[in-house]
Design a protein around this motif. Structure first.
Motif, PDB file in Angstrom:
ATOM      1  N   GLU A 119      15.484  32.668  52.958  1.00 65.39           N
ATOM      2  CA  GLU A 119      16.293  31.751  52.152  1.00 65.39           C
ATOM      3  C   GLU A 119      15.810  31.703  50.710  1.00 65.39           C
ATOM      4  OE1 GLU A 119      16.014  27.482  52.933  1.00 65.39           O
ATOM      5  OE2 GLU A 119      14.232  27.838  54.152  1.00 65.39           O
ATOM      6  N   ALA A 120      16.747  31.363  49.805  1.00 59.84           N
ATOM      7  CA  ALA A 120      16.414  31.316  48.377  1.00 59.84           C
ATOM      8  C   ALA A 120      17.444  30.494  47.624  1.00 59.84           C
ATOM      9  CB  ALA A 120      16.365  32.727  47.801  1.00 59.84           C
ATOM     10  N   TYR A 121      17.005  29.951  46.494  1.00 64.06           N
ATOM     11  CA  TYR A 121      17.913  29.301  45.542  1.00 64.06           C
ATOM     12  C   TYR A 121      18.266  30.289  44.445  1.00 64.06           C
ATOM     13  CZ  TYR A 121      16.492  24.684  47.396  1.00 64.06           C
ATOM     14  OH  TYR A 121      16.236  23.594  48.200  1.00 64.06           O
ATOM     15  N   LEU A 122      19.503  30.243  43.974  1.00 66.05           N
ATOM     16  CA  LEU A 122      19.938  31.042  42.838  1.00 66.05           C
ATOM     17  C   LEU A 122      20.630  30.127  41.828  1.00 66.05           C
ATOM     18  CD1 LEU A 122      20.166  32.927  45.532  1.00 66.05           C
ATOM     19  CD2 LEU A 122      21.505  34.418  44.062  1.00 66.05           C
ATOM     20  N   ASP A 123      20.245  30.231  40.568  1.00 70.27           N
ATOM     21  CA  ASP A 123      20.939  29.514  39.500  1.00 70.27           C
ATOM     22  C   ASP A 123      21.908  30.500  38.855  1.00 70.27           C
ATOM     23  OD1 ASP A 123      21.819  28.257  37.160  1.00 70.27           O
ATOM     24  OD2 ASP A 123      19.916  27.200  36.876  1.00 70.27           O
ATOM     25  N   VAL A 124      23.219  30.267  39.047  1.00 74.31           N
ATOM     26  CA  VAL A 124      24.238  31.177  38.508  1.00 74.31           C
ATOM     27  C   VAL A 124      25.084  30.490  37.443  1.00 74.31           C
ATOM     28  CG1 VAL A 124      24.324  32.591  40.602  1.00 74.31           C
ATOM     29  CG2 VAL A 124      25.845  30.602  40.396  1.00 74.31           C
ATOM     30  N   THR A 125      24.510  29.447  36.821  1.00 71.65           N
ATOM     31  CA  THR A 125      25.219  28.753  35.742  1.00 71.65           C
ATOM     32  C   THR A 125      25.650  29.775  34.699  1.00 71.65           C
ATOM     33  OG1 THR A 125      23.712  26.889  36.119  1.00 71.65           O
ATOM     34  CG2 THR A 125      25.127  26.795  34.160  1.00 71.65           C
ATOM     35  N   GLU A 126      24.696  30.602  34.307  1.00 70.86           N
ATOM     36  CA  GLU A 126      24.994  31.785  33.494  1.00 70.86           C
ATOM     37  C   GLU A 126      24.536  32.968  34.332  1.00 70.86           C
ATOM     38  OE1 GLU A 126      23.136  31.500  29.700  1.00 70.86           O
ATOM     39  OE2 GLU A 126      24.088  29.585  29.202  1.00 70.86           O
ATOM     40  N   ASN A 127      25.430  33.917  34.575  1.00 73.51           N
ATOM     41  CA  ASN A 127      25.075  35.011  35.484  1.00 73.51           C
ATOM     42  C   ASN A 127      25.444  36.369  34.904  1.00 73.51           C
ATOM     43  OD1 ASN A 127      27.958  35.681  36.662  1.00 73.51           O
ATOM     44  ND2 ASN A 127      27.762  33.449  36.706  1.00 73.51           N
ATOM     45  N   LYS A 128      24.890  37.407  35.506  1.00 72.56           N
ATOM     46  CA  LYS A 128      25.052  38.771  34.991  1.00 72.56           C
ATOM     47  C   LYS A 128      26.474  39.305  35.135  1.00 72.56           C
ATOM     48  CE  LYS A 128      20.230  39.942  36.019  1.00 72.56           C
ATOM     49  NZ  LYS A 128      19.312  40.790  36.823  1.00 72.56           N
ATOM     50  N   GLU A 135      14.720  31.788  43.291  1.00 72.63           N
ATOM     51  CA  GLU A 135      13.518  31.120  43.813  1.00 72.63           C
ATOM     52  C   GLU A 135      13.481  31.263  45.333  1.00 72.63           C
ATOM     53  OE1 GLU A 135      11.548  26.651  44.233  1.00 72.63           O
ATOM     54  OE2 GLU A 135      13.108  27.004  42.726  1.00 72.63           O
ATOM     55  N   PRO A 136      12.716  32.234  45.847  1.00 74.61           N
ATOM     56  CA  PRO A 136      12.616  32.394  47.299  1.00 74.61           C
ATOM     57  C   PRO A 136      11.848  31.227  47.915  1.00 74.61           C
ATOM     58  CG  PRO A 136      11.844  34.340  46.112  1.00 74.61           C
ATOM     59  CD  PRO A 136      11.930  33.237  45.132  1.00 74.61           C
ATOM     60  N   LEU A 137      12.335  30.721  49.038  1.00 73.33           N
ATOM     61  CA  LEU A 137      11.632  29.675  49.769  1.00 73.33           C
ATOM     62  C   LEU A 137      10.874  30.274  50.944  1.00 73.33           C
ATOM     63  CD1 LEU A 137      14.409  26.938  49.870  1.00 73.33           C
ATOM     64  CD2 LEU A 137      12.496  27.093  48.303  1.00 73.33           C
ATOM     65  N   GLU A 161      23.106  12.174  30.510  1.00 77.12           N
ATOM     66  CA  GLU A 161      23.880  12.815  31.555  1.00 77.12           C
ATOM     67  C   GLU A 161      23.011  13.813  32.294  1.00 77.12           C
ATOM     68  OE1 GLU A 161      27.319  14.538  29.830  1.00 77.12           O
ATOM     69  OE2 GLU A 161      28.336  12.639  29.498  1.00 77.12           O
ATOM     70  N   MET A 162      23.328  13.990  33.583  1.00 80.72           N
ATOM     71  CA  MET A 162      22.612  14.980  34.379  1.00 80.72           C
ATOM     72  C   MET A 162      22.875  16.373  33.837  1.00 80.72           C
ATOM     73  SD  MET A 162      20.781  14.268  37.042  1.00 80.72           S
ATOM     74  CE  MET A 162      21.027  15.733  38.026  1.00 80.72           C
ATOM     75  N   PRO A 163      21.868  17.212  33.804  1.00 81.32           N
ATOM     76  CA  PRO A 163      22.121  18.606  33.443  1.00 81.32           C
ATOM     77  C   PRO A 163      22.910  19.248  34.581  1.00 81.32           C
ATOM     78  CG  PRO A 163      19.868  18.328  34.202  1.00 81.32           C
ATOM     79  CD  PRO A 163      20.456  16.959  34.109  1.00 81.32           C
ATOM     80  N   ILE A 164      24.089  19.751  34.291  1.00 82.21           N
ATOM     81  CA  ILE A 164      24.916  20.339  35.334  1.00 82.21           C
ATOM     82  C   ILE A 164      24.597  21.816  35.482  1.00 82.21           C
ATOM     83  CG2 ILE A 164      27.267  20.852  36.066  1.00 82.21           C
ATOM     84  CD1 ILE A 164      26.443  17.916  36.304  1.00 82.21           C
ATOM     85  N   ARG A 165      24.171  22.177  36.656  1.00 80.90           N
ATOM     86  CA  ARG A 165      23.885  23.569  36.949  1.00 80.90           C
ATOM     87  C   ARG A 165      24.767  24.023  38.105  1.00 80.90           C
ATOM     88  NH1 ARG A 165      18.491  21.227  37.062  1.00 80.90           N
ATOM     89  NH2 ARG A 165      17.490  21.443  35.029  1.00 80.90           N
ATOM     90  N   LYS A 166      24.867  25.327  38.259  1.00 80.30           N
ATOM     91  CA  LYS A 166      25.589  25.896  39.396  1.00 80.30           C
ATOM     92  C   LYS A 166      24.550  26.594  40.271  1.00 80.30           C
ATOM     93  CE  LYS A 166      29.859  26.447  36.789  1.00 80.30           C
ATOM     94  NZ  LYS A 166      30.968  27.348  36.386  1.00 80.30           N
ATOM     95  N   ILE A 167      24.218  25.919  41.366  1.00 83.07           N
ATOM     96  CA  ILE A 167      23.137  26.377  42.230  1.00 83.07           C
ATOM     97  C   ILE A 167      23.693  26.842  43.579  1.00 83.07           C
ATOM     98  CG2 ILE A 167      20.940  25.777  43.314  1.00 83.07           C
ATOM     99  CD1 ILE A 167      20.894  25.619  40.247  1.00 83.07           C
ATOM    100  N   ILE A 168      23.206  27.997  44.021  1.00 87.48           N
ATOM    101  CA  ILE A 168      23.555  28.507  45.351  1.00 87.48           C
ATOM    102  C   ILE A 168      22.293  28.542  46.206  1.00 87.48           C
ATOM    103  CG2 ILE A 168      24.471  30.455  46.670  1.00 87.48           C
ATOM    104  CD1 ILE A 168      25.906  31.382  44.124  1.00 87.48           C
ATOM    105  N   HIS A 169      22.395  28.003  47.404  1.00 89.53           N
ATOM    106  CA  HIS A 169      21.303  28.146  48.367  1.00 89.53           C
ATOM    107  C   HIS A 169      21.788  29.102  49.446  1.00 89.53           C
ATOM    108  CE1 HIS A 169      18.966  26.965  52.062  1.00 89.53           C
ATOM    109  NE2 HIS A 169      17.998  27.194  51.208  1.00 89.53           N
TER     110      HIS A 169
END
Length: 367
Positions: free
Chosen positions: A109-118, A103-105, A4-12
């Motif tokens: 602009e940047a990617y953020l992984d908030v699967t687990e977040n503060k 991850e700044p592009l 199965e695909m690893p499911i992440r919660k990604i924000i761009h």
């Protein structure tokens, strides 16, 4: 059983017309007007355009001359990168309130992984809304966002409701969403690839998905495998907080076209010195030297050579550049020259990823 695909919660997160918006923020007289950042000189190129200017067809990377023809009342503003960097730091500080996986592009602009977040918030959609609201409060600027299960889809989604909007593509919506899109909307499909796909009868994601892996690899090489996967929602690239710099470059656009190799060498020596300074400041060296040539008719040509050893000095860079310059005769006069160094000594061997075959899995995750 398939993996199965690893499911992440990604924000761009993508700032809206960032450079132009900063200029309008700092100068109230520019608000609501068509402005272009950069491009004011005879040979200048537009770095960014306000949304008011975009209505006339003005875009980044367009020559200032063309931009003015499209919009006679266009106001040109000089770039101020120190100011843009200052605002960018404020924005990134907000990102880190939610996650360290940022991850700044670029500055805007940047990617953020908030699967687990503060914040312990299970909803990536709500986090994106909060972040955009904070950016507005702290900087006065608008941001758009895309939210999905991977970086590829999140980046496409961030463009859907621009400006000052966001779009969430949940796990079960990814494949149907991609199938409806024109392939030109796919991140990584440029003008040349788009036209080639159109010639092959590939206009939408659904058309692309109907093609076999063999067909796509035959027509698009290694990229064919990438297209085969992403149209099925498969994109395993993680958000990388410290992005490794892959190349370093410097270039110069001339006020007048030049056709003499002697004059070109003089300019290239200056550019090589700039590249040397940049390499030294970052303590880097590279093996591949690339000469970039833009001709009078705007056609672009690159010539490269990879060396057995890492180099960083102006003298060695220029030695390779001379060889590349005289490799073949110039087509016509030249308007721009550039030098880039890649295969840097900061690269680490890539780990092979285990291929994933499907994203068609219904998940009970709040998005």
């Amino acid at each position: 059983m398939q993996d199965e695909m690893p499911i992440r919660k990604i924000i761009h997160v993508d700032m809206d017309a960032f450079y132009a918006s900063v200029e309008q923020l700092d100068n109230p007289e520019l608000r609501g007007k068509a402005i272009a950042v950069g491009g004011s000189s005879v040979r200048g190129v537009v770095s960014a355009a306000s949304y008011e200017a975009r209505k006339f067809g003005v875009r980044s990377a367009m020559s200032g001359t063309v931009a003015r023809k499209l919009c006679p009342d266009l106001i040109f503003v000089r770039t101020n990168f120190d100011r843009y960097k200052e605002v960018s730091k404020q924005i990134r500080k907000i990102f880190f309130e939610y996650t360290d996986l940022v991850e700044p592009l670029s500055l805007d602009e940047a990617y953020l992984d908030v699967t687990e977040n503060k914040k312990g918030n299970p909803s990536a959609t709500m986090i994106a809304t909060e972040i955009r609201k904070k950016i507005k409060e702290k900087t006065g600027l608008n941001a758009s966002a895309g939210i999905s299960v991977n970086k590829f889809v999140a980046k496409i989604a961030s463009d859907i409701n621009k400006p000052n909007g966001q779009k969430t593509i949940g796990p079960e919506e990814v494949v149907p969403f991609l199938e409806t899109l024109d392939v030109k909307k796919f991140y990584g499909v440029g003008k040349v690839t788009k036209e080639k796909m159109y010639r092959l009868g590939i206009f939408t994601g659904k058309d692309l998905k109907s093609k076999s892996l063999e067909f796509l690899e035959e027509h698009f090489g290694k990229s064919g495998g990438f297209y085969y996967k992403v149209v099925r929602g498969i994109h395993n690239s993680k958000v990388k907080p410290s992005r490794t710099q892959k190349s370093l470059a410097a270039e110069h656009t001339f006020s007048e076209n030049i056709s003499s190799e002697i004059f070109m060498l003089e300019r290239l020596e200056e550019i090589a010195a700039e590249v040397e300074n940049r390499l030294k400041s970052k303590k880097l060296a590279g093996k591949t030297v690339t000469l970039k040539i833009k001709y009078r008719d705007f056609t672009l040509q690159t010539r490269s050579k990879t060396l057995p050893l890492f180099i960083a000095s102006k003298e060695l860079i220029l030695e390779v550049v001379k060889e590349l310059l005289f490799q073949e005769k110039m087509k016509e006069s030249v308007r721009l020259l550039g030098i880039s160094i890649s295969h840097l000594n900061n690269e680490t061997p890539k780990k092979k990823e285990v291929p994933k075959e499907s994203i068609d899995v219904q998940l009970k995750l709040e998005f």
